[in-house]
Motif scaffolding. Structure first.
Motif, PDB file in Angstrom:
ATOM      1  N   THR A   1       0.836  -1.205   0.000  1.00 54.27           N
ATOM      2  CA  THR A   1       0.000   0.000   0.000  1.00 54.27           C
ATOM      3  C   THR A   1       0.876   1.263   0.000  1.00 54.27           C
ATOM      4  O   THR A   1       0.549   2.252  -0.652  1.00 54.27           O
ATOM      5  CB  THR A   1      -0.977   0.035   1.194  1.00 54.27           C
ATOM      6  OG1 THR A   1      -0.258  -0.254   2.381  1.00 54.27           O
ATOM      7  CG2 THR A   1      -2.091  -0.959   1.037  1.00 54.27           C
TER       8      THR A   1
ATOM      9  N   ILE B   1      -1.957  -0.351  -8.334  1.00 54.00           N
ATOM     10  CA  ILE B   1      -2.941  -1.070  -7.518  1.00 54.00           C
ATOM     11  C   ILE B   1      -3.147  -2.486  -8.084  1.00 54.00           C
ATOM     12  O   ILE B   1      -3.188  -3.464  -7.336  1.00 54.00           O
ATOM     13  CB  ILE B   1      -4.289  -0.302  -7.519  1.00 54.00           C
ATOM     14  CG1 ILE B   1      -4.135   1.043  -6.805  1.00 54.00           C
ATOM     15  CG2 ILE B   1      -5.398  -1.120  -6.851  1.00 54.00           C
ATOM     16  CD1 ILE B   1      -5.321   1.986  -6.972  1.00 54.00           C
TER      17      ILE B   1
ATOM     18  N   LEU C   1      -8.220  -1.890  -1.884  1.00 53.26           N
ATOM     19  CA  LEU C   1      -8.650  -0.526  -1.562  1.00 53.26           C
ATOM     20  C   LEU C   1      -9.213  -0.483  -0.139  1.00 53.26           C
ATOM     21  O   LEU C   1      -8.905   0.426   0.628  1.00 53.26           O
ATOM     22  CB  LEU C   1      -9.697  -0.044  -2.577  1.00 53.26           C
ATOM     23  CG  LEU C   1      -9.186   0.162  -4.011  1.00 53.26           C
ATOM     24  CD1 LEU C   1     -10.337   0.492  -4.957  1.00 53.26           C
ATOM     25  CD2 LEU C   1      -8.137   1.269  -4.076  1.00 53.26           C
ATOM     26  N   THR C   2      -9.999  -1.498   0.203  1.00 48.27           N
ATOM     27  CA  THR C   2     -10.568  -1.546   1.562  1.00 48.27           C
ATOM     28  C   THR C   2      -9.445  -1.607   2.607  1.00 48.27           C
ATOM     29  O   THR C   2      -9.523  -0.964   3.652  1.00 48.27           O
ATOM     30  CB  THR C   2     -11.495  -2.769   1.699  1.00 48.27           C
ATOM     31  OG1 THR C   2     -12.510  -2.661   0.699  1.00 48.27           O
ATOM     32  CG2 THR C   2     -12.142  -2.849   3.068  1.00 48.27           C
TER      33      THR C   2
ATOM     34  N   ILE D   1      -8.958  -6.103  -6.245  1.00 48.48           N
ATOM     35  CA  ILE D   1      -8.672  -4.666  -6.187  1.00 48.48           C
ATOM     36  C   ILE D   1      -9.564  -4.000  -5.137  1.00 48.48           C
ATOM     37  O   ILE D   1      -9.111  -3.156  -4.366  1.00 48.48           O
ATOM     38  CB  ILE D   1      -8.828  -4.040  -7.585  1.00 48.48           C
ATOM     39  CG1 ILE D   1      -7.641  -4.509  -8.446  1.00 48.48           C
ATOM     40  CG2 ILE D   1      -8.893  -2.512  -7.524  1.00 48.48           C
ATOM     41  CD1 ILE D   1      -7.662  -4.077  -9.875  1.00 48.48           C
ATOM     42  N   ALA D   2     -10.824  -4.425  -5.072  1.00 50.99           N
ATOM     43  CA  ALA D   2     -11.737  -3.859  -4.070  1.00 50.99           C
ATOM     44  C   ALA D   2     -11.211  -4.120  -2.659  1.00 50.99           C
ATOM     45  O   ALA D   2     -11.236  -3.233  -1.794  1.00 50.99           O
ATOM     46  CB  ALA D   2     -13.128  -4.454  -4.245  1.00 50.99           C
ATOM     47  N   ASP D   3     -10.711  -5.332  -2.412  1.00 50.08           N
ATOM     48  CA  ASP D   3     -10.203  -5.657  -1.070  1.00 50.08           C
ATOM     49  C   ASP D   3      -8.926  -4.869  -0.754  1.00 50.08           C
ATOM     50  O   ASP D   3      -8.683  -4.501   0.400  1.00 50.08           O
ATOM     51  CB  ASP D   3      -9.943  -7.163  -0.937  1.00 50.08           C
ATOM     52  CG  ASP D   3     -11.244  -7.952  -0.802  1.00 50.08           C
ATOM     53  OD1 ASP D   3     -12.283  -7.333  -0.532  1.00 50.08           O
ATOM     54  OD2 ASP D   3     -11.221  -9.179  -0.990  1.00 50.08           O
TER      55      ASP D   3
ATOM     56  N   ASN E   1      -6.722  -0.275   2.442  1.00 46.94           N
ATOM     57  CA  ASN E   1      -6.096   1.049   2.525  1.00 46.94           C
ATOM     58  C   ASN E   1      -6.998   2.072   3.221  1.00 46.94           C
ATOM     59  O   ASN E   1      -6.578   3.196   3.467  1.00 46.94           O
ATOM     60  CB  ASN E   1      -5.760   1.537   1.101  1.00 46.94           C
ATOM     61  CG  ASN E   1      -5.032   2.863   1.101  1.00 46.94           C
ATOM     62  OD1 ASN E   1      -4.026   3.000   1.791  1.00 46.94           O
ATOM     63  ND2 ASN E   1      -5.530   3.838   0.354  1.00 46.94           N
ATOM     64  N   ALA E   2      -8.223   1.656   3.519  1.00 45.50           N
ATOM     65  CA  ALA E   2      -9.169   2.603   4.137  1.00 45.50           C
ATOM     66  C   ALA E   2      -8.677   2.996   5.521  1.00 45.50           C
ATOM     67  O   ALA E   2      -8.126   2.170   6.245  1.00 45.50           O
ATOM     68  CB  ALA E   2     -10.551   1.964   4.231  1.00 45.50           C
ATOM     69  N   PRO E   3      -8.866   4.287   5.880  1.00 39.67           N
ATOM     70  CA  PRO E   3      -8.437   4.702   7.222  1.00 39.67           C
ATOM     71  C   PRO E   3      -9.192   3.933   8.289  1.00 39.67           C
ATOM     72  O   PRO E   3     -10.377   3.647   8.121  1.00 39.67           O
ATOM     73  CB  PRO E   3      -8.793   6.194   7.272  1.00 39.67           C
ATOM     74  CG  PRO E   3      -9.493   6.518   6.018  1.00 39.67           C
ATOM     75  CD  PRO E   3      -9.511   5.342   5.122  1.00 39.67           C
TER      76      PRO E   3
END
Lengths: 163, 373
Positions: free
Chosen positions: B340, B350, B365-366, B361-363, B368-370
């Protein structure tokens, strides 16, 4: 403007609840495309993408628009993901713009097809504001929702959506 | 295209399912036969066939030269490894090395006897392991082994959805790797211990090395395959410590009001559930400890299959307590963090990161979520 979207931009727009609104830009001269590999990469989003394709707001590019050799050439050149590679290779072949929210993919796309044909999802959101599909406050809220969903987006000023 | 990998995929398919293959992929049966006879596939055919056979499209394309070199390590491991497995594992290893900026030979490696071959050596190293990582607890079950492997041993542990192998391990450029096929939890725990056995007992960390195990629970004879014999013995001794088995069996016997009969299937089933291993693995350990007659493990396992369908069904029918859940992280946390960070700075994309980590890719991004507190 003819825009080929990659998975990161599609997922980010979806998480900002803006995908359908952005695809509404088709009423303002935009044409949106995705490749089959990107469609595969979108997982749970595929159903929505297929619905948009049926509605005519999104075009899934026909299979075999390029050869394995052409694809592998771009893959080896930039060492990106498969969907990002597909986007750049297809955009190059078909004269389309690329929309990606990934920094490395964006850099590769600029090198391969030129700066004027590369954009991110936020540019599309701004275009929605300009065309009256979305107000500025909701654009900011959507941006925040995309960031909260893990999007690798730059920090922008609130005024970004005014210009 | 990676012709060898593609041909292995298409040649080894289940021909009786060609109708299903054709229906799911949209490729006609005639075209499948043409592909089998060396016709060049299109990119879209490669894509849909990769999806159908659950392999990564990248593994049907030419491999990166560096990853190809790692692939050679797998193929020189003395076992037959197919091109797709070799490509998939070497790609993950090569990309992981690229992601992690520095690596050092693990500090624990010199604490174990590395010229190990015998069952006694395996027992000794398993005791050392428990001394090093479990505060010398020579009794308890080892449900936390994935956590120890990742956080204390620095092993890059990957879960893979495949039926091509059960486990694989490697040392490349000083980094220890283990790959586990997603399957029945107890089987995965045993495979993890088995692969740790390979890393501890036979891999020289100063030289790159790689091995793929198609199955890990059946133990070969020591004379036929010393490395596999040792890894199996190590897993058995580590997960079911001698002292622990003694204490647990004593308690089981006390609960059953002190029977001195020969060890029965229910007692072994209970042991297997307590120690998080399969019935066969527990029975084999009991056999090794002289608690079950020679050849008893396989006979008992077969008898339970025949009478109840499986040992697990027998345990459920007897209302034995359920198994504890062992958690296996999907990818090495250190690698996720490095990936990340590199996506953020634009060093990798990504899509590339998601491919290395085995995440959608969705996981990614998740991930990387704060974090919300």
């Amino acid at each position: 403007m003819k825009v080929l979207l990659d998975a990161s931009s599609l997922i980010n727009l979806h998480r900002g609840r803006l995908l359908e609104i952005v695809l509404g830009l088709t009423s303002f001269g935009f044409v949106f495309y995705i490749g089959n590999i990107v469609r595969d990469e979108c997982g749970d989003l595929q159903e929505l993408l297929d619905l948009q394709s049926t509605n005519g707001t999104l075009i899934v590019l026909p299979a075999n628009t390029m050869t394995p050799e052409e694809f592998t050439g771009v893959l080896n050149l930039y060492d990106l993901g498969l969907g990002e590679t597909e986007c750049i290779a297809l955009a190059n072949r078909l004269g389309l713009c690329v929309c990606t929210d990934d920094k490395a993919a964006r850099r590769a796309a600029v090198k391969h097809i030129g700066d004027d044909r590369v954009l991110g999802s936020l540019r599309l959101v701004r275009e929605c504001v300009r065309q009256g599909l979305l107000d500025r406050e909701n654009a900011i809220l959507a941006y925040e929702a995309m960031k909260a969903g893990g999007a690798f987006l730059p920090t922008i000023a609130a005024s970004y959506f005014e210009s | 295209m990676n012709t060898e990998a593609f041909q292995q995929l298409i040649q080894k398919r289940n021909r009786s399912k060609d109708n299903l293959l054709s229906e799911r992929t949209g490729i006609s049966r005639e075209r499948i036969l043409m592909l089998e006879n060396s016709a060049e596939p299109t990119l879209d055919e490669l894509r849909v066939l990769a999806n159908f056979f659950r392999v990564d499209l990248r593994d049907l394309l030419p491999s990166h030269p560096r990853h190809g070199a790692v692939g050679l390590l797998f193929r020189s491991g003395g076992k037959s490894v197919d091109e797709i497995t070799s490509s998939a594992l070497s790609r993950r290893i090569g990309c992981s090395i690229d992601l992690l900026d520095e690596s050092a030979v693990p500090s624990w490696i010199d604490r174990f006897g590395r010229e190990s071959k015998t069952y006694g050596d395996a027992e000794h190293n398993a005791e050392i392991f428990r001394r090093l990582f479990l505060g010398d607890d020579q009794v308890s079950p080892l449900y936390g082994l994935p956590d120890i492997a990742i956080n204390q041993m620095g092993i890059l542990l990957f879960l893979i959805r495949t039926d091509r192998f059960e486990g694989a391990s490697a040392y490349v450029e000083g980094l220890p790797f283990i790959f586990l096929a997603e399957s029945f939890g107890p089987r995965m725990l045993f495979t993890l211990a088995h692969e740790i056995g390979h890393l501890i007992g036979h891999h020289d960390p100063h030289q790159s090395f790689a091995v793929v195990d198609s199955q890990t629970e059946k133990r070969p004879q020591a004379g036929k395959n010393a490395a596999e014999y040792y890894a199996h013995a190590f897993a058995s001794c580590l997960l079911m410590p001698k002292r622990g088995i003694g204490v647990t069996l004593k308690k089981i016997r006390e609960m059953q009001s002190g029977s001195d009969e020969v060890l029965g299937d229910l007692e072994i089933l209970l042991l297997s559930r307590i120690y998080g291993v399969s019935f066969y693995a527990a029975a084999k350990r009991c056999e090794d400890l002289g608690l079950v007659p020679k050849g008893g493990a396989i006979s008992l396992n077969e008898a339970l299959k025949k009478k109840y369908g499986s040992a697990e069904k027998r345990a459920d029918a007897a209302n034995l307590p359920p198994r504890a859940t062992v958690r296996f992280p999907k990818m090495p946390p250190a690698l996720l963090k490095a990936a990340t960070e590199k996506v953020r700075t634009g060093e990798i994309s990504i899509g590339k990161a998601s491919s290395i980590l085995g995440l959608s890719i969705a996981d990614l991004l998740t991930a990387n979520a704060p974090r919300m507190n």
